[in-house]
Design a protein around this motif. Sequence first.
Motif, PDB file in Angstrom:
ATOM      1  N   LEU A   1       0.832  -1.207   0.000  1.00  0.00           N
ATOM      2  CA  LEU A   1       0.000   0.000   0.000  1.00  0.00           C
ATOM      3  C   LEU A   1       0.865   1.255   0.000  1.00  0.00           C
ATOM      4  N   LEU A   2       1.886   1.274   0.819  1.00  0.00           N
ATOM      5  CA  LEU A   2       2.774   2.435   0.880  1.00  0.00           C
ATOM      6  C   LEU A   2       3.517   2.643  -0.434  1.00  0.00           C
ATOM      7  N   SER A   3       3.967   1.556  -1.044  1.00  0.00           N
ATOM      8  CA  SER A   3       4.691   1.709  -2.309  1.00  0.00           C
ATOM      9  C   SER A   3       3.761   2.142  -3.439  1.00  0.00           C
ATOM     10  N   VAL A   4       2.502   1.684  -3.411  1.00  0.00           N
ATOM     11  CA  VAL A   4       1.539   2.115  -4.430  1.00  0.00           C
ATOM     12  C   VAL A   4       1.184   3.581  -4.235  1.00  0.00           C
ATOM     13  N   ALA A   5       0.932   3.991  -2.994  1.00  0.00           N
ATOM     14  CA  ALA A   5       0.528   5.377  -2.728  1.00  0.00           C
ATOM     15  C   ALA A   5       1.643   6.378  -3.002  1.00  0.00           C
ATOM     16  N   THR A   6       2.892   5.946  -2.857  1.00  0.00           N
ATOM     17  CA  THR A   6       4.011   6.873  -3.071  1.00  0.00           C
ATOM     18  C   THR A   6       4.757   6.616  -4.373  1.00  0.00           C
ATOM     19  N   GLY A   7       4.249   5.689  -5.166  1.00  0.00           N
ATOM     20  CA  GLY A   7       4.898   5.386  -6.438  1.00  0.00           C
ATOM     21  C   GLY A   7       4.291   6.188  -7.575  1.00  0.00           C
ATOM     22  N   PRO A   8       5.020   6.241  -8.683  1.00  0.00           N
ATOM     23  CA  PRO A   8       4.491   6.994  -9.831  1.00  0.00           C
ATOM     24  C   PRO A   8       3.348   6.231 -10.485  1.00  0.00           C
ATOM     25  N   PRO A   9       2.374   6.845 -11.035  1.00  0.00           N
ATOM     26  CA  PRO A   9       1.974   8.242 -11.003  1.00  0.00           C
ATOM     27  C   PRO A   9       0.994   8.549  -9.872  1.00  0.00           C
TER      28      PRO A   9
ATOM     29  N   ALA B   1      -1.826  -5.263  -8.810  1.00  0.00           N
ATOM     30  CA  ALA B   1      -0.621  -5.891  -8.259  1.00  0.00           C
ATOM     31  C   ALA B   1      -0.915  -7.279  -7.696  1.00  0.00           C
ATOM     32  N   ALA B   2      -2.103  -7.450  -7.130  1.00  0.00           N
ATOM     33  CA  ALA B   2      -2.450  -8.744  -6.534  1.00  0.00           C
ATOM     34  C   ALA B   2      -2.886  -9.778  -7.558  1.00  0.00           C
ATOM     35  N   CYS B   3      -3.529  -9.327  -8.635  1.00  0.00           N
ATOM     36  CA  CYS B   3      -4.138 -10.273  -9.571  1.00  0.00           C
ATOM     37  C   CYS B   3      -3.355 -10.489 -10.859  1.00  0.00           C
ATOM     38  N   ALA B   4      -2.621  -9.513 -11.308  1.00  0.00           N
ATOM     39  CA  ALA B   4      -1.948  -9.621 -12.603  1.00  0.00           C
ATOM     40  C   ALA B   4      -0.480  -9.985 -12.405  1.00  0.00           C
ATOM     41  N   PRO B   5       0.044 -10.828 -13.274  1.00  0.00           N
ATOM     42  CA  PRO B   5       1.465 -11.166 -13.161  1.00  0.00           C
ATOM     43  C   PRO B   5       2.328  -9.979 -13.581  1.00  0.00           C
ATOM     44  N   PRO B   6       3.505  -9.826 -12.984  1.00  0.00           N
ATOM     45  CA  PRO B   6       4.367  -8.718 -13.376  1.00  0.00           C
ATOM     46  C   PRO B   6       4.866  -8.900 -14.814  1.00  0.00           C
ATOM     47  N   CYS B   7       4.530  -7.952 -15.650  1.00  0.00           N
ATOM     48  CA  CYS B   7       4.964  -7.961 -17.046  1.00  0.00           C
ATOM     49  C   CYS B   7       4.887  -6.525 -17.565  1.00  0.00           C
TER      50      CYS B   7
ATOM     51  N   THR C   1     -10.932  14.584  -5.004  1.00  0.00           N
ATOM     52  CA  THR C   1      -9.561  14.139  -4.732  1.00  0.00           C
ATOM     53  C   THR C   1      -9.554  12.818  -3.966  1.00  0.00           C
ATOM     54  N   ALA C   2     -10.377  12.730  -2.933  1.00  0.00           N
ATOM     55  CA  ALA C   2     -10.414  11.497  -2.129  1.00  0.00           C
ATOM     56  C   ALA C   2     -10.918  10.310  -2.937  1.00  0.00           C
ATOM     57  N   VAL C   3     -11.970  10.505  -3.715  1.00  0.00           N
ATOM     58  CA  VAL C   3     -12.510   9.415  -4.525  1.00  0.00           C
ATOM     59  C   VAL C   3     -11.487   8.970  -5.568  1.00  0.00           C
ATOM     60  N   ALA C   4     -10.846   9.927  -6.235  1.00  0.00           N
ATOM     61  CA  ALA C   4      -9.837   9.579  -7.245  1.00  0.00           C
ATOM     62  C   ALA C   4      -8.672   8.837  -6.607  1.00  0.00           C
ATOM     63  N   TRP C   5      -8.235   9.273  -5.433  1.00  0.00           N
ATOM     64  CA  TRP C   5      -7.118   8.598  -4.761  1.00  0.00           C
ATOM     65  C   TRP C   5      -7.496   7.169  -4.386  1.00  0.00           C
ATOM     66  N   PHE C   6      -8.675   6.993  -3.781  1.00  0.00           N
ATOM     67  CA  PHE C   6      -9.091   5.642  -3.383  1.00  0.00           C
ATOM     68  C   PHE C   6      -9.251   4.720  -4.588  1.00  0.00           C
ATOM     69  N   LEU C   7      -9.844   5.216  -5.663  1.00  0.00           N
ATOM     70  CA  LEU C   7      -9.989   4.391  -6.861  1.00  0.00           C
ATOM     71  C   LEU C   7      -8.636   4.044  -7.463  1.00  0.00           C
ATOM     72  N   SER C   8      -7.747   5.012  -7.504  1.00  0.00           N
ATOM     73  CA  SER C   8      -6.433   4.788  -8.090  1.00  0.00           C
ATOM     74  C   SER C   8      -5.617   3.789  -7.279  1.00  0.00           C
ATOM     75  N   VAL C   9      -5.523   4.014  -5.990  1.00  0.00           N
ATOM     76  CA  VAL C   9      -4.749   3.115  -5.131  1.00  0.00           C
ATOM     77  C   VAL C   9      -5.394   1.729  -5.100  1.00  0.00           C
ATOM     78  N   GLY C  10      -6.705   1.677  -4.988  1.00  0.00           N
ATOM     79  CA  GLY C  10      -7.385   0.391  -4.990  1.00  0.00           C
ATOM     80  C   GLY C  10      -7.195  -0.371  -6.289  1.00  0.00           C
ATOM     81  N   GLY C  11      -7.283   0.342  -7.414  1.00  0.00           N
ATOM     82  CA  GLY C  11      -7.084  -0.309  -8.706  1.00  0.00           C
ATOM     83  C   GLY C  11      -5.673  -0.828  -8.888  1.00  0.00           C
ATOM     84  N   VAL C  12      -4.681  -0.038  -8.488  1.00  0.00           N
ATOM     85  CA  VAL C  12      -3.291  -0.477  -8.622  1.00  0.00           C
ATOM     86  C   VAL C  12      -3.002  -1.631  -7.670  1.00  0.00           C
ATOM     87  N   LEU C  13      -3.569  -1.615  -6.458  1.00  0.00           N
ATOM     88  CA  LEU C  13      -3.402  -2.736  -5.533  1.00  0.00           C
ATOM     89  C   LEU C  13      -4.042  -4.011  -6.092  1.00  0.00           C
ATOM     90  N   LEU C  14      -5.221  -3.870  -6.676  1.00  0.00           N
ATOM     91  CA  LEU C  14      -5.883  -5.012  -7.288  1.00  0.00           C
ATOM     92  C   LEU C  14      -5.067  -5.542  -8.462  1.00  0.00           C
TER      93      LEU C  14
END
Length: 138
Positions: free
Chosen positions: A4-12, A79-85, A64-77
């Motif tokens: 979570l910390l790496s997603v929230a502080t990572g680009p973009p 990261a959890a579901c898709a293989p790194p490629c 801002t809050a809705v966009a942040w939650f959607l963005s972080v949640g989507g990137v976390l999802l």
Amino acid sequence: MRTLLSVATGPPTILLTTALVVVLCFWLLVAAGFTSVGSFDADANLRAWGMDGVPVAVAVSTLTAVAWFLSVGGVLLLAACAPPCPATGLLRMVLPVAVLPVAWRLTCLLVRPLHRLFPDEPAPPERGEARDHVDQAA
């Protein structure tokens, strides 16, 4: 927690995280009494964006809050579901930008019932009222 910390502080996503920190600092200033919720009302009109009826600070904070939650949640999802490629990396970069229209629409739906809490703000016109106003002007 580390993910979570790496997603929230990572680009973009860091851009939305920075905006969220600014919003939180603004609300701390409001809570401390140094400024008011209506500080930005003279500067912007949100009628064209579909978010009128509430102070600008409330609408932008919600967006801002809705966009942040959607963005972080989507990137976390992602990261959890898709293989790194390479495709996953590209999706991770595009996702925070892609959630902005969704966040805008959700914000419009969220602030609509809030206009009753702010009686000094002009309420959004009903569909028939806006059409009648345009017909009278013509």
